[in-house]
Design a protein around this motif. Structure first.
Motif, mmCIF file in Angstrom:
data_model
loop_
_atom_site.group_PDB
_atom_site.id
_atom_site.type_symbol
_atom_site.label_atom_id
_atom_site.label_comp_id
_atom_site.label_asym_id
_atom_site.label_seq_id
_atom_site.Cartn_x
_atom_site.Cartn_y
_atom_site.Cartn_z
ATOM 1 N N SER A 247 5.603 4.864 -5.337
ATOM 2 C CA SER A 247 5.471 5.318 -7.110
ATOM 3 C C SER A 247 3.985 5.018 -8.203
ATOM 4 C CB SER A 247 5.579 3.800 -6.705
ATOM 5 O OG SER A 247 5.970 2.940 -8.123
ATOM 6 N N ARG A 248 4.404 6.536 -8.358
ATOM 7 C CA ARG A 248 3.648 6.888 -9.420
ATOM 8 C C ARG A 248 3.132 6.330 -11.077
ATOM 9 N NH1 ARG A 248 4.390 10.077 -13.648
ATOM 10 N NH2 ARG A 248 7.092 10.150 -13.755
ATOM 11 N N GLN A 249 3.873 5.525 -10.892
ATOM 12 C CA GLN A 249 4.834 4.882 -12.457
ATOM 13 C C GLN A 249 3.677 3.586 -11.552
ATOM 14 O OE1 GLN A 249 7.750 6.021 -11.094
ATOM 15 N NE2 GLN A 249 7.946 6.973 -13.308
ATOM 16 N N PHE A 250 4.172 2.717 -10.209
ATOM 17 C CA PHE A 250 3.256 1.372 -10.399
ATOM 18 C C PHE A 250 1.833 1.828 -10.001
ATOM 19 C CE2 PHE A 250 1.629 -1.176 -6.889
ATOM 20 C CZ PHE A 250 1.525 -2.197 -7.059
ATOM 21 N N ARG A 251 1.300 2.904 -9.848
ATOM 22 C CA ARG A 251 -0.160 3.393 -9.819
ATOM 23 C C ARG A 251 -0.567 3.353 -10.915
ATOM 24 N NH1 ARG A 251 1.503 7.380 -6.129
ATOM 25 N NH2 ARG A 251 0.667 9.139 -8.232
ATOM 26 N N GLY A 252 0.201 4.059 -11.960
ATOM 27 C CA GLY A 252 -0.547 4.279 -13.354
ATOM 28 C C GLY A 252 -0.308 2.731 -13.621
ATOM 29 N N PHE B 101 0.658 -1.432 0.338
ATOM 30 C CA PHE B 101 -0.091 0.259 0.052
ATOM 31 C C PHE B 101 0.753 1.069 -0.368
ATOM 32 C CE2 PHE B 101 -2.117 3.107 2.779
ATOM 33 C CZ PHE B 101 -3.245 3.577 1.659
ATOM 34 N N ILE C 155 -1.136 0.247 -11.995
ATOM 35 C CA ILE C 155 -2.153 -1.071 -11.452
ATOM 36 C C ILE C 155 -3.505 -0.032 -11.853
ATOM 37 C CG2 ILE C 155 -3.488 -1.072 -8.998
ATOM 38 C CD1 ILE C 155 -1.034 -2.744 -9.389
ATOM 39 N N GLN C 156 -3.494 1.222 -12.211
ATOM 40 C CA GLN C 156 -4.948 1.859 -12.475
ATOM 41 C C GLN C 156 -5.149 1.234 -14.120
ATOM 42 O OE1 GLN C 156 -4.119 5.839 -12.405
ATOM 43 N NE2 GLN C 156 -4.322 6.135 -9.978
ATOM 44 N N TYR D 252 4.100 1.466 -1.215
ATOM 45 C CA TYR D 252 4.257 1.394 -2.642
ATOM 46 C C TYR D 252 3.074 2.501 -3.515
ATOM 47 C CZ TYR D 252 6.775 0.235 -6.583
ATOM 48 O OH TYR D 252 7.378 -0.150 -8.170
ATOM 49 N N TYR D 253 2.092 1.553 -3.682
ATOM 50 C CA TYR D 253 1.075 2.412 -3.957
ATOM 51 C C TYR D 253 1.463 3.813 -3.923
ATOM 52 C CZ TYR D 253 -3.626 2.745 -6.447
ATOM 53 O OH TYR D 253 -4.061 3.348 -7.243
ATOM 54 N N LEU D 254 1.322 4.832 -2.969
ATOM 55 C CA LEU D 254 1.509 6.032 -2.916
ATOM 56 C C LEU D 254 2.532 6.386 -3.085
ATOM 57 C CD1 LEU D 254 0.049 5.615 1.064
ATOM 58 C CD2 LEU D 254 -1.620 6.321 -0.821
#
Length: 517
Positions: free
Chosen positions: A494-499, A488, A501-502, A490-492
């Motif tokens: 890491s912008r690339q990881f968040r992108g 969780f 996942i979306q 890391y999701y907050l």
């Protein structure tokens, strides 16, 4: 236009996730019962380790066949695909027969393989286990052929469903074969081999119906083919070299320990090695769907698409590799105590070193897939040859004063050097500098790791638990909860990881609405 496989990825992960749970149950229910008799358990581990050699009996042609069959499937050439797979099966048969003959010979005198077996009962058990292994060795042909058939279609989940049913039967059988003083390890091994063979036969029938797979063409092509040999030999012999070096690095521990130190030492080492094998299975599941896709991209000559997939794999798998391994490393002592008991406390540092061999998986797996897909054999030779050379040199120099620890330590050192080469391959392929890769991919993990270390450092003192399934579940739940919280964070951060996942969620929702494109 290439087909979208997002839905297939998710189905594969769903059913492989269930399969992993079954493996966990097997690991937590079966192993503690076997470990109650360290000598017999050590003998069993050696027999199981011998079984692993069947995985490599194709001498590299299965890997080559998988690649070229994937390309034929992408080009909708079913006949060529079947002929490639049949040739691979025939090559595998030749070496399975040699394996069965060798194991049968050793079964006549198990002391050739295992040191310090003095009891007549133990010798009989070892002999029977080895004979069963030899008898069922041809089953590996079905397994490897079916793995290719389902794998290149990105439908491994069909195979997984059947094998999960087989796993359930094998787990339930433990309560019959191991009751109080009743310790029937030979019957258990025979039952498991029989169930596995029946499950694979069912999978073969399903492939016939589901894909209209023409077994008549398959069996006609089940022979030596000079055409197929010439097509696959370059990559196959390269894969053979990789196979030999990997066996020398990964698969010989139990045999060396059994011969040099005895079965009790095998049992102590096997606790850590069992965890390592489980992690290998888990990360094999995580990364395996991408191997076929790499070959699809190469078949279509879509290098830019391959680069995008490669980078996405790095981002998405990094936390799934690092966080669980760190969590387990921190809680290894209570994990081992609650799993197999305090007798195996010497296994703790060995297991901690062994699990770190997979800490680089988010880099090493994609890099190896890339090299095979692009047939860059020279680099593969270098990285593969370095593993056993470093590993066994280190053991020879240190086993006299480090004992079992030398096996675990140099397994980690060898893979660390190989991972460094994989890192260079990765940044060159993606067009990054080392600094760019560290900044974009690795730096966002810093704060989650600080959280993970700090939290588990305080928690582990409260988890010094005795052997028992409830205590084991407490430790596992703690590892899982800590890893999820770190994910969780890391999701907050890491912008690339968040992108990614979306994008993944959006793709799944779109496919659920309109179907695969």
């Amino acid at each position: 236009m290439q087909k979208s496989y997002t839905s297939n990825y998710l189905k594969i992960y769903l059913w492989q996730g269930i399969s992993i749970i079954m493996n966990l149950l097997s690991m937590f229910i079966v192993i503690p019962r076997l470990a109650g008799n360290p000598t017999i358990y050590g003998i069993y581990v050696v027999c199981i380790s011998a079984n692993i050699f069947l995985t490599y009996a194709d001498i590299g042609f299965a890997s080559a066949g998988y690649k070229y069959a994937s390309e034929s499937f992408a080009q909708k050439n079913l006949g060529e695909e079947i002929r490639i797979v049949a040739f691979v099966g025939f090559v595998l048969l030749l070496f399975v027969m040699l394996f069965a003959l060798g194991i049968s010979t050793i079964a006549l005198s198990p002391n050739l393989l295992i040191k310090n077996i003095r009891s007549a009962t133990d010798i009989t058990i070892a002999s029977r286990l080895l004979f069963i292994l030899a008898f069922f060795s041809p089953v590996i042909i079905f397994q490897r052929v079916l793995e290719i058939i389902y794998g290149i279609r990105m439908e491994q989940f069909v195979l997984q469903r059947i094998m999960i049913g087989a796993s359930i039967l094998k787990i339930l059988s433990v309560f019959y074969f191991f009751q109080n003083v009743h310790y029937e390890i030979v019957g258990y091994f025979l039952f498991c081999q029989t169930v596995n063979a029946a499950a694979l036969l069912s999978c073969a029938i399903i492939a016939k119906v589901r894909y209209q797979y023409n077994y008549l063409i398959f069996f006609k092509a089940f022979k030596f083919s000079k055409l197929m040999f010439n097509k696959t030999k370059a990559l196959a012999f390269g894969s053979l070299f990789l196979t030999v070096t990997w066996i020398a690095y990964y698969e010989l521990d139990s045999f060396a320990i059994a011969k040099l130190l005895g079965p009790e030492h095998v049992a102590i080492y096997a606790v850590g090695f069992t965890i390592l094998t489980y992690l290998r299975t888990f990360y094999g599941v995580l990364f395996s769907p991408f191997f076929a896709r790499f070959n699809h991209f190469v078949g279509f000559n879509d290098i830019e698409g391959l680069k995008r997939l490669y980078l996405r794999i790095n981002f998405l798998t990094l936390p799934l590799v690092v966080f669980p391994i760190i969590s387990l490393f921190m809680l290894m002592e209570p994990f081992v105590n609650s799993w197999v008991g305090s007798y195996y406390k010497k296994s703790v540092p060995i297991a901690q070193l062994l699990i770190f061999c997979f800490i680089y998986g988010f880099i090493t797996y994609p890099a190896s897939f890339l090299l095979i897909a692009q047939e860059r054999m020279k680099i593969l030779y270098i990285t593969s040859a370095s593993l056993p050379i470093i590993y066994w040199t280190g053991i020879i120099l240190t086993i006299s004063f480090m004992g079992l620890t030398s096996f675990a330590l140099f397994k980690f050192i060898a893979i660390s050097i190989s991972a460094g080469i994989s890192f260079i391959i990765t940044i060159k392929f993606l067009g990054f500098t080392s600094r760019q890769f560290v900044k974009q991919v690795l730096s966002p993990i810093t704060i989650p790791l600080i959280f993970l270390f700090g939290t588990l450092l305080h928690i582990r003192d409260f988890l010094q638990l005795e052997k028992g399934i409830t205590n084991l579940l407490i430790v596992i739940s703690t590892c899982a909860a800590a890893s999820v919280l770190a994910l969780f964070f890391y999701y907050l951060f890491s912008r690339q990881f968040r992108g990614y996942i979306q994008i993944l969620i959006k793709g799944v929702l779109t496919q659920r609405k309109y179907g695969n494109i």
